[in-house]
Design a protein around this motif. Structure first.
Motif, mmCIF file in Angstrom:
data_model
loop_
_atom_site.group_PDB
_atom_site.id
_atom_site.type_symbol
_atom_site.label_atom_id
_atom_site.label_comp_id
_atom_site.label_asym_id
_atom_site.label_seq_id
_atom_site.Cartn_x
_atom_site.Cartn_y
_atom_site.Cartn_z
ATOM 1 N N ALA A 209 -15.117 -1.516 8.385
ATOM 2 C CA ALA A 209 -14.459 -2.145 6.918
ATOM 3 C C ALA A 209 -15.690 -2.840 6.305
ATOM 4 O O ALA A 209 -16.512 -3.182 6.933
ATOM 5 C CB ALA A 209 -13.480 -3.273 7.295
ATOM 6 N N LEU B 236 -8.263 3.007 2.118
ATOM 7 C CA LEU B 236 -8.613 3.374 3.179
ATOM 8 C C LEU B 236 -8.934 4.928 3.345
ATOM 9 O O LEU B 236 -7.816 5.590 2.811
ATOM 10 C CB LEU B 236 -7.532 3.216 4.489
ATOM 11 N N LEU C 117 -9.377 -11.461 8.663
ATOM 12 C CA LEU C 117 -9.246 -10.317 9.141
ATOM 13 C C LEU C 117 -9.442 -10.176 10.281
ATOM 14 O O LEU C 117 -8.685 -10.047 11.404
ATOM 15 C CB LEU C 117 -9.495 -9.039 8.545
ATOM 16 N N LEU D 200 -12.381 1.343 5.502
ATOM 17 C CA LEU D 200 -11.454 0.509 4.716
ATOM 18 C C LEU D 200 -12.540 -0.243 3.790
ATOM 19 O O LEU D 200 -13.193 -1.211 4.316
ATOM 20 C CB LEU D 200 -10.779 -0.724 5.520
ATOM 21 N N VAL E 212 -3.083 -4.435 6.716
ATOM 22 C CA VAL E 212 -3.864 -3.604 7.444
ATOM 23 C C VAL E 212 -3.601 -3.815 8.703
ATOM 24 O O VAL E 212 -3.900 -2.498 9.556
ATOM 25 C CB VAL E 212 -5.284 -4.375 7.187
ATOM 26 N N TRP F 296 -16.961 -4.615 11.073
ATOM 27 C CA TRP F 296 -17.117 -4.804 9.878
ATOM 28 C C TRP F 296 -18.343 -5.301 9.594
ATOM 29 O O TRP F 296 -19.013 -5.825 10.479
ATOM 30 C CB TRP F 296 -16.144 -5.507 9.189
ATOM 31 N N TYR G 93 0.819 -1.031 0.101
ATOM 32 C CA TYR G 93 -0.026 -0.004 -0.081
ATOM 33 C C TYR G 93 0.769 1.134 0.004
ATOM 34 O O TYR G 93 2.014 1.287 0.424
ATOM 35 C CB TYR G 93 -0.904 -0.005 1.230
ATOM 36 N N ILE H 122 -3.763 -8.934 4.864
ATOM 37 C CA ILE H 122 -4.076 -8.505 6.299
ATOM 38 C C ILE H 122 -3.030 -8.176 7.128
ATOM 39 O O ILE H 122 -3.118 -7.229 7.977
ATOM 40 C CB ILE H 122 -4.675 -9.948 6.738
#
Length: 343
Positions: free
Chosen positions: A27, A90, A180, A104, A120, A134, A8, A117
């Protein structure tokens, strides 16, 4: 092992040290069992209604199977334009009261789940995320005339206990959100997931009521005021369409009536087994769910059936039509949806 931090890039224009730390994170990923297109509707509602800034972008080229989920592009008369690349990002948003939070969202990765993951988790640690929640949605053999159910899971008993309307023990196909959550718990972070139950015959269409329910759960768990007004308005129109179709068809009315009866019987018996769980404790797939509902309807005594419903229930339990949201056609749009696309 590949470096997760290289997966990222961050927005250098943001002052992460002062404005991004200690926030809750919401998320939602598209592409996995997105019944009622809940996550897609939440994305649209949050981005259209709230101020948002990009915090970090993930490298889609390393995470997406392009041939499995092809991005969209526009052909305009004699040239191509408007390519819409897949995004997994994000953001920082501010709720209706100006409270900041992280969001996210984007496509569910096809590849490198563990590396994604880990990336993250790097962001969660770097930004000192206070809490992660999430959501996703699944099709259920329930009627639209009853309250939407939810299954809640995670490691926050204060947010979980007494909230679930369905608590099975079952094996199911995992999503990146599931993994996650597992890794967040292992790392000692607070996390809660909400699975909204969508009537299976509305799974292919946009079902705003389910998106509203998801936003309410997410908002309550994070103490955020999340927008739902436009979704509620859309939900009233969808409800009108459904009501007209039910009232105009004995077949549809018969199926809904039987699902109502089954729902009420299930609510009265806490130990009754869900149609979604097979004898071996695995979660039923789309074909098995449809067969289970058909078998249930067929078991109803003939004197209780609505005229014409018995032999024609396949119309409501058959193949789903192509996307036509927000219109809801109960005679076509039926059954659990497979993996969706991120446009």
């Amino acid at each position: 092992m590949l470096d997760a931090g290289e997966l990222y890039s961050v927005n250098a224009a943001l002052d992460r040290a002062k404005t991004l730390t200690g926030l809750p994170m919401i998320a939602g990923f598209t592409g996995f069992a997105e019944a009622g297109q809940v996550v897609s509707q939440i994305r649209t509602e949050l981005f259209d209604s709230l101020d948002h800034e990009l915090v970090a972008s993930f490298d889609a080229d390393q995470l997406l199977d392009y041939r499995g989920r092809r991005p969209r592009i526009t052909f305009k008369e004699d040239h191509l334009t408007g390519y819409r690349p897949p995004r997994l990002e994000l953001y920082r948003l501010h709720d209706g009261l100006g409270q900041p939070f992280l969001f996210l969202t984007g496509f569910e990765p096809d590849y490198q789940w563990e590396r994604f993951i880990r990336a993250v988790l790097l962001l969660v640690d770097e930004l000192d995320v206070s809490f992660v929640t999430w959501t996703h949605s699944i099709p259920m053999p329930v009627p639209h005339t009853r309250p939407l159910g939810v299954t809640v899971h995670g490691n926050r008993p204060d947010l979980i206990e007494g909230a679930s309307t369905w608590r099975p023990t079952a094996e199911l196909a995992a999503s990146v959100g599931h993994l996650l959550e597992v890794r967040l718990v292992e790392a000692g972070h607070d996390v809660v997931g909400y699975v909204v139950h969508v009537p299976h015959y509305l799974a292919e269409a946009e079902y705003p009521q389910a998106a509203v329910a998801a936003l309410e759960y997410l908002g309550a768990s994070t103490a955020l005021m999340l927008p739902t007004d436009r979704l509620r308005e859309s939900g009233r129109e969808v409800e009108r369409q459904i009501r007209e179709q039910v009232e105009g068809s004995n077949d549809v009315m018969g199926v809904v009536t039987r699902l109502e009866r089954h729902y009420d019987e299930h609510a009265e018996s806490r130990v009754r087994r869900s149609l979604l769980v097979k004898d071996n404790d695995e979660l039923a797939d789309a074909d098995e769910l449809g067969a289970a509902v058909e078998a249930y309807l067929a078991s109803t005594d003939s004197h209780e059936r609505t005229p014409g419903a018995a032999g024609d229930s396949s119309r409501i339990l058959g193949e789903a039509a192509p996307d036509s949201a927000p219109d809801c056609d109960l005679t076509d749009q039926v059954g659990p949806t497979p993996d969706g696309d991120e446009s």
